[in-house]
Write a protein that holds these residues in place. Structure first.
Motif, short mmCIF file in Angstrom:
data_model
loop_
_atom_site.label_atom_id
_atom_site.label_comp_id
_atom_site.label_asym_id
_atom_site.label_seq_id
_atom_site.Cartn_x
_atom_site.Cartn_y
_atom_site.Cartn_z
N GLY A 150 0.63 -1.35 0.00
CA GLY A 150 -0.06 0.00 0.21
C GLY A 150 0.69 1.23 -0.03
N GLY A 167 1.07 4.16 -2.82
CA GLY A 167 0.94 5.36 -2.46
C GLY A 167 2.07 6.44 -3.09
N ILE A 212 -10.38 8.14 -3.06
CA ILE A 212 -9.89 7.19 -2.43
C ILE A 212 -10.19 7.02 -0.76
N ARG A 246 -12.14 4.02 0.03
CA ARG A 246 -11.47 2.93 0.52
C ARG A 246 -10.75 3.67 1.82
N ILE A 274 -5.34 2.23 -0.41
CA ILE A 274 -5.56 1.50 -1.65
C ILE A 274 -5.42 0.01 -1.33
N TRP A 275 -4.75 -0.30 -0.56
CA TRP A 275 -4.05 -1.67 -0.53
C TRP A 275 -4.01 -1.85 1.07
#
Lengths: 256, 315
Positions: free
Chosen positions: B259, B263, B292, B296, B300-301
């Motif tokens: 992540g 980023g 985002i 989320r 993102i991850w």
């Protein structure tokens, strides 16, 4: 000889005396209960013992050592761990990782093992995970090892919290209303679990509202009201003590 | 406790970073070098912000201390670059512990404001040429390249691989942290500090530990930054840069290595790709960041917990 002794402990919040000159003495190997109406100061007593609050007056003596005013982690490392009235788990983490947190002090990894992994690290890491496996087995949590702790039902969360506290290998385990929110079946299981923990040689101090449970498993009880101890004794004596009945139900002539 | 799938993913990622410069012109190699350096800083910021959950918005201080240590020791005192590296790591560690110790007990928002204050003081000190060694607002120019056994690492390509090496080191460190007692302690104290204390975790010690470790990595990244530009200036370490690192961690995914790398890629490489759109790209960028965070909120991850040894669930 007493394992834990409270000597005239007093805790004041602003003008309110939450705990008033409380003295109790808990012997090794017993199940000791503290009961009392809501707001009687029970949880405050626990917070004083575990170093969350520092009492204004009095002494807390554990294994002949004055631990008054010690920080919480130091007290935990000396062998006193607790559960919370409102369950406090590491919700986002897995059940196994939650119990692993209890191994923190027993694990002998040093700060540099967070940077470099030595052969000692691998040995220590494995030993502690194996311990976690043992505790998961003891509480029947093995099949949930990878699951998120926060998404488990209430009864399971209570078990995880107890397993975590027990994983520290404490000498004194403090349970703050362990039966709150449990159904009948879970409550029976809890009685069984508490007795098994006692048989492992751990002294237990508990607060509980459920009278059946308290009268069933404790060997000695102190009753608090408005921060003061109003009675103490064996469960059967407490049950028939008029002062206790009055504190819980009020005086008969109160309405007149 | 990496499974084979993760080993494969990291293998592919690292292998593509190794062969990448052969397909790029030197401008892009320079962009990618910057990406590698900032990845290290963002990953180090993540130790404090993502793992230990402390709102540190002054991380550019430690990055800058590392960069300036190398530049000053080389230009003012004539040290060879290699000799400056230990100082560029130890000085940020000392600074982080001294800065964090008195404020570590503060709640998130108060800590945030205090660290911003420190960052502003830091850049002001650099601009005002304290002790006459920081070079004032323009900074320091003409830092020598790194020399190892008479080899001078001055080409863009060699600095790229130096930055790659530092990133590799950082990834190994963070993987080791993640799977150790101190690394887990950071997560515990972040999620519930009172419960952590009551099972015997010295939360104050581990908070300082997080600061010290992350400052060390940021300082190391600072060395490579100085070598990449052969120069340092206060603007590269101001409060806005700290905000950027802070944002990268939140947008990418706190505590998540992929992540944070993603980023950093979005913040530093993607804008370069859309250079022809000039200022308009920042508008798209701002909107993307907002979306985002709405869709989320964990990045993102997002991080996945539950990486436990397989022998735990087997009979």
């Amino acid at each position: 000889m007493a394992l834990l002794e409270l000597d005239n402990v007093t805790k004041i919040f602003g003008g309110l005396v939450a705990v008033d000159s409380l003295s109790i003495s808990i012997d090794k190997g017993m199940i000791y209960g503290i009961i009392g109406p809501n707001g009687a100061g029970k949880t405050t007593v626990f917070n004083c013992i575990t170093g969350v609050y520092k009492p204004e007056k009095g002494k807390i003596i554990f294994k002949d050592k004055d631990i008054t005013g010690f920080s919480s982690h130091k007290i935990a490392n000396m062998g006193i761990t607790r559960t919370f009235q409102t369950i406090r788990l590491f919700n986002e983490m897995s059940v196994a990782e939650n119990i692993m947190s209890g191994r923190h002090f027993k694990s002998k990894q040093k700060w540099w093992h967070g940077v470099i992994h030595t052969p000692f690290y691998y040995k220590d890491e494995r030993e502690n995970w194996v311990k976690v496996k043992e505790y998961m087995g003891l509480f029947g949590l093995t099949h949930l090892a990878k699951m998120t702790a926060g998404s488990q039902p209430y009864g399971i969360q209570r078990k995880i919290e107890m397993a975590r506290a027990l994983a520290t290998e404490p000498e004194l385990l403090i349970l703050d209303e362990p039966a709150a929110g449990l159904n009948d079946k879970e409550r029976l299981e809890l009685v069984d679990t508490i007795e098994r923990i006692r048989d492992m040689g751990v002294t237990i101090l508990l607060i509980e509202h459920n009278m059946d449970l308290v009268m069933n498993i404790t060997e000695y009880i102190s009753v608090l009201n408005f921060g003061k101890k109003i009675a103490e004794g064996k469960p059967e004596d407490i049950q028939n003590n008029p002062v206790v009945i009055e504190a819980y139900l009020g005086k008969e002539d109160e309405d007149e | 406790m990496m499974n084979t799938k993760n080993v494969l993913y990291y293998g592919i990622f690292l292998a593509s970073l190794i062969i990448l410069p052969f397909f790029l012109n030197s401008d892009w190699v320079s962009v990618m070098t910057t990406f590698l350096i900032y990845s290290v800083v963002s990953l180090s910021q993540d130790i404090v912000l993502g793992r230990a959950g402390m709102f540190d918005m002054g991380h550019a201080i430690f990055f800058g201390l590392g960069a300036y240590s190398t530049a000053i020791l080389n230009m003012v005192y004539g040290w060879p670059i290699l000799a400056t590296v230990p100082v560029a790591i130890i000085l940020p560690i000392i600074a982080s512990v001294l800065l964090a110790a008195p404020i570590i007990h503060l709640r998130g928002d108060y800590l945030l404001v205090t660290t911003i204050g420190f960052n502003i003081v830091f850049t002001q000190a650099l601009k005002n040429n304290v002790f006459g060694i920081t070079g004032g607002p323009n900074g320091i120019f003409g830092v020598e390249p790194l020399k190892i056994f008479n080899f001078s690492l001055s080409s863009q390509m060699s600095i790229y691989y130096l930055a790659f090496f530092i990133l590799l080191l950082t990834l190994i460190t963070i993987h080791n942290l993640e799977t150790s007692k101190p690394g887990r302690a950071l997560h515990y104290l972040n999620l519930d500090s009172l419960a952590s204390e009551c099972i015997g975790i010295n939360t104050r010690f581990y908070r300082l530990y997080a600061f010290a470790l992350s400052a060390a990595l940021a300082g190391l990244a600072g060395v490579v930054f100085t070598l990449q530009f052969s120069a340092v200036s206060p603007g590269a370490f101001n409060f806005i840069q700290s905000v950027l690192f802070f944002t990268i961690v939140l947008v990418g995914g706190p505590s998540s290595i992929p992540g944070v790398l993603l980023g950093t890629f979005f913040m530093f490489v993607v804008p370069e790709m859309f250079r022809q759109f000039a200022e308009a790209r920042y508008l798209v960028f701002g909107v993307a960041m907002i979306l985002i965070m709405i869709w989320r909120p964990k990045g993102i991850w997002p991080v996945k917990f539950g990486k436990i040894p397989s022998y735990l669930t087997k009979e």
